[in-house]
Design a protein around this motif. Structure first.
Motif, PDB file in Angstrom:
ATOM      1  N   HIS A 166      -5.729 -10.603   0.126  1.00 44.50           N
ATOM      2  CA  HIS A 166      -4.519 -10.283   0.881  1.00 44.50           C
ATOM      3  C   HIS A 166      -3.509  -9.573  -0.002  1.00 44.50           C
ATOM      4  CE1 HIS A 166      -2.667 -13.774  -1.104  1.00 44.50           C
ATOM      5  NE2 HIS A 166      -1.514 -13.242  -0.753  1.00 44.50           N
ATOM      6  N   THR A 167      -2.587  -8.939   0.666  1.00 42.08           N
ATOM      7  CA  THR A 167      -1.434  -8.340   0.018  1.00 42.08           C
ATOM      8  C   THR A 167      -0.260  -8.487   0.978  1.00 42.08           C
ATOM      9  OG1 THR A 167      -0.682  -6.390  -1.207  1.00 42.08           O
ATOM     10  CG2 THR A 167      -1.787  -5.988   0.878  1.00 42.08           C
ATOM     11  N   HIS A 168       0.928  -8.283   0.482  1.00 45.07           N
ATOM     12  CA  HIS A 168       2.114  -8.386   1.329  1.00 45.07           C
ATOM     13  C   HIS A 168       2.644  -6.980   1.566  1.00 45.07           C
ATOM     14  CE1 HIS A 168       2.353 -12.750   1.213  1.00 45.07           C
ATOM     15  NE2 HIS A 168       1.844 -12.617   0.006  1.00 45.07           N
ATOM     16  N   LEU A 169       2.554  -6.547   2.809  1.00 46.09           N
ATOM     17  CA  LEU A 169       2.974  -5.197   3.160  1.00 46.09           C
ATOM     18  C   LEU A 169       4.303  -5.181   3.889  1.00 46.09           C
ATOM     19  CD1 LEU A 169      -0.447  -3.677   4.282  1.00 46.09           C
ATOM     20  CD2 LEU A 169       0.599  -3.710   2.010  1.00 46.09           C
ATOM     21  N   SER A 170       4.895  -6.338   4.044  1.00 46.70           N
ATOM     22  CA  SER A 170       6.207  -6.424   4.682  1.00 46.70           C
ATOM     23  C   SER A 170       6.778  -7.796   4.371  1.00 46.70           C
ATOM     24  CB  SER A 170       6.083  -6.220   6.200  1.00 46.70           C
ATOM     25  OG  SER A 170       5.405  -7.323   6.775  1.00 46.70           O
ATOM     26  N   HIS A 171       7.880  -8.130   5.005  1.00 49.35           N
ATOM     27  CA  HIS A 171       8.487  -9.438   4.797  1.00 49.35           C
ATOM     28  C   HIS A 171       7.781 -10.515   5.597  1.00 49.35           C
ATOM     29  CE1 HIS A 171      11.716  -7.850   2.430  1.00 49.35           C
ATOM     30  NE2 HIS A 171      11.994  -6.954   3.370  1.00 49.35           N
ATOM     31  N   GLY A 172       6.886 -10.129   6.482  1.00 47.38           N
ATOM     32  CA  GLY A 172       6.204 -11.079   7.345  1.00 47.38           C
ATOM     33  C   GLY A 172       4.936 -11.618   6.723  1.00 47.38           C
ATOM     34  N   SER A 173       3.961 -11.819   7.555  1.00 49.95           N
ATOM     35  CA  SER A 173       2.678 -12.393   7.157  1.00 49.95           C
ATOM     36  C   SER A 173       1.935 -11.497   6.180  1.00 49.95           C
ATOM     37  CB  SER A 173       1.800 -12.593   8.394  1.00 49.95           C
ATOM     38  OG  SER A 173       2.392 -13.492   9.284  1.00 49.95           O
ATOM     39  N   ILE A 175      -4.179   1.158  -3.617  1.00 51.77           N
ATOM     40  CA  ILE A 175      -2.740   0.996  -3.448  1.00 51.77           C
ATOM     41  C   ILE A 175      -2.436   1.261  -1.982  1.00 51.77           C
ATOM     42  CG2 ILE A 175      -0.481   1.941  -4.062  1.00 51.77           C
ATOM     43  CD1 ILE A 175      -1.770   2.710  -6.782  1.00 51.77           C
ATOM     44  N   HIS A 176      -1.571   0.443  -1.411  1.00 50.05           N
ATOM     45  CA  HIS A 176      -1.213   0.590  -0.006  1.00 50.05           C
ATOM     46  C   HIS A 176       0.035   1.448   0.133  1.00 50.05           C
ATOM     47  CE1 HIS A 176      -3.493  -3.209  -0.263  1.00 50.05           C
ATOM     48  NE2 HIS A 176      -4.003  -2.793   0.883  1.00 50.05           N
ATOM     49  N   ALA A 235       2.290   2.411   9.814  1.00 48.67           N
ATOM     50  CA  ALA A 235       0.942   2.821   9.418  1.00 48.67           C
ATOM     51  C   ALA A 235       0.684   2.423   7.968  1.00 48.67           C
ATOM     52  CB  ALA A 235       0.782   4.329   9.586  1.00 48.67           C
ATOM     53  N   VAL A 236      -0.554   2.047   7.683  1.00 44.75           N
ATOM     54  CA  VAL A 236      -0.967   1.688   6.331  1.00 44.75           C
ATOM     55  C   VAL A 236      -2.056   2.650   5.911  1.00 44.75           C
ATOM     56  CG1 VAL A 236      -1.978  -0.101   4.856  1.00 44.75           C
ATOM     57  CG2 VAL A 236      -0.439  -0.745   6.729  1.00 44.75           C
ATOM     58  N   ASP A 237      -1.860   3.293   4.786  1.00 44.80           N
ATOM     59  CA  ASP A 237      -2.844   4.205   4.225  1.00 44.80           C
ATOM     60  C   ASP A 237      -3.206   3.684   2.837  1.00 44.80           C
ATOM     61  OD1 ASP A 237      -4.549   6.355   3.996  1.00 44.80           O
ATOM     62  OD2 ASP A 237      -2.981   7.876   4.006  1.00 44.80           O
ATOM     63  N   HIS A 250      -2.580  -5.497  -5.271  1.00 45.64           N
ATOM     64  CA  HIS A 250      -1.478  -6.022  -4.476  1.00 45.64           C
ATOM     65  C   HIS A 250      -0.285  -5.069  -4.427  1.00 45.64           C
ATOM     66  CE1 HIS A 250      -3.587  -9.853  -4.571  1.00 45.64           C
ATOM     67  NE2 HIS A 250      -2.799 -10.212  -3.586  1.00 45.64           N
ATOM     68  N   VAL A 251      -0.454  -3.855  -4.926  1.00 42.59           N
ATOM     69  CA  VAL A 251       0.656  -2.900  -4.940  1.00 42.59           C
ATOM     70  C   VAL A 251       0.791  -2.250  -3.560  1.00 42.59           C
ATOM     71  CG1 VAL A 251       1.495  -0.722  -5.898  1.00 42.59           C
ATOM     72  CG2 VAL A 251       0.469  -2.437  -7.400  1.00 42.59           C
ATOM     73  N   ALA A 252       2.014  -2.237  -3.072  1.00 43.71           N
ATOM     74  CA  ALA A 252       2.324  -1.555  -1.812  1.00 43.71           C
ATOM     75  C   ALA A 252       3.560  -0.691  -2.038  1.00 43.71           C
ATOM     76  CB  ALA A 252       2.578  -2.562  -0.698  1.00 43.71           C
ATOM     77  N   LEU A 253       3.449   0.552  -1.663  1.00 43.22           N
ATOM     78  CA  LEU A 253       4.568   1.480  -1.762  1.00 43.22           C
ATOM     79  C   LEU A 253       5.068   1.771  -0.349  1.00 43.22           C
ATOM     80  CD1 LEU A 253       3.048   3.934  -4.386  1.00 43.22           C
ATOM     81  CD2 LEU A 253       4.636   2.048  -4.800  1.00 43.22           C
ATOM     82  N   PHE A 254       6.363   1.666  -0.169  1.00 42.70           N
ATOM     83  CA  PHE A 254       6.972   1.854   1.140  1.00 42.70           C
ATOM     84  C   PHE A 254       7.700   3.190   1.188  1.00 42.70           C
ATOM     85  CE2 PHE A 254       6.275  -2.582   0.628  1.00 42.70           C
ATOM     86  CZ  PHE A 254       5.961  -3.044   1.892  1.00 42.70           C
TER      87      PHE A 254
END
Length: 134
Positions: free
Chosen positions: A62-69, A81-82, A90-92, A118-122
């Motif tokens: 898993h990774t955290h892509l927002s403040h939610g689940s 990397i997300h 959208a997630v790429d 676990h890296v996510a760039l917004f």
């Protein structure tokens, strides 16, 4: 894998794993929705417990892509990397090697090891930037 560790391979576990594989990146709620299309009696608690078990077994991560689940995806996939669009959600994915220079510098200068998986760039995706949200 489950049987080799003395665990039962239940229909619910199979459905949860298949939903993660089919959805690519999915929150427990999205997995729950997909599983309920096949087995209406499966509750959200079962989904969370099963995802935790599958993660302990190394089948999903898993990774955290927002403040939610958290968002789950198959662990067998290559690390990536997300890229998360703040407009449309959208997630790429991009190659983690793009992060390697920064990760190496952080390791050298700060003794900090980046968990690239676990890296996510917004930001804003090209479709939304062009005024065409997906």
């Amino acid at each position: 894998m489950l049987r080799s560790r003395g665990l039962r391979l239940t229909a619910q576990r199979q459905l949860v794993l298949q939903a993660v594989l089919d959805l690519g990146h999915a929150t427990p709620e999205q997995v729950h929705t997909a599983v309920r299309e096949v087995a209406a009696g499966v509750n959200i608690t079962t989904i969370y417990r099963t995802l935790e078990l599958l993660e302990r077994l190394g089948l999903v991560t898993h990774t955290h892509l927002s403040h939610g689940s958290p968002t789950y995806h198959a662990a067998g996939e290559h690390q990536h990397i997300h890229l998360v669009c703040r407009e449309c959600g959208a997630v790429d994915e991009i190659d983690p090697e793009l992060m390697r220079p920064l990760a190496d510098r952080l390791a050298t200068e700060r003794s900090f090891q980046v968990d690239i998986g676990h890296v996510a760039l917004f930001g804003v995706c090209g479709n939304c930037e062009d005024g065409e949200p997906t």
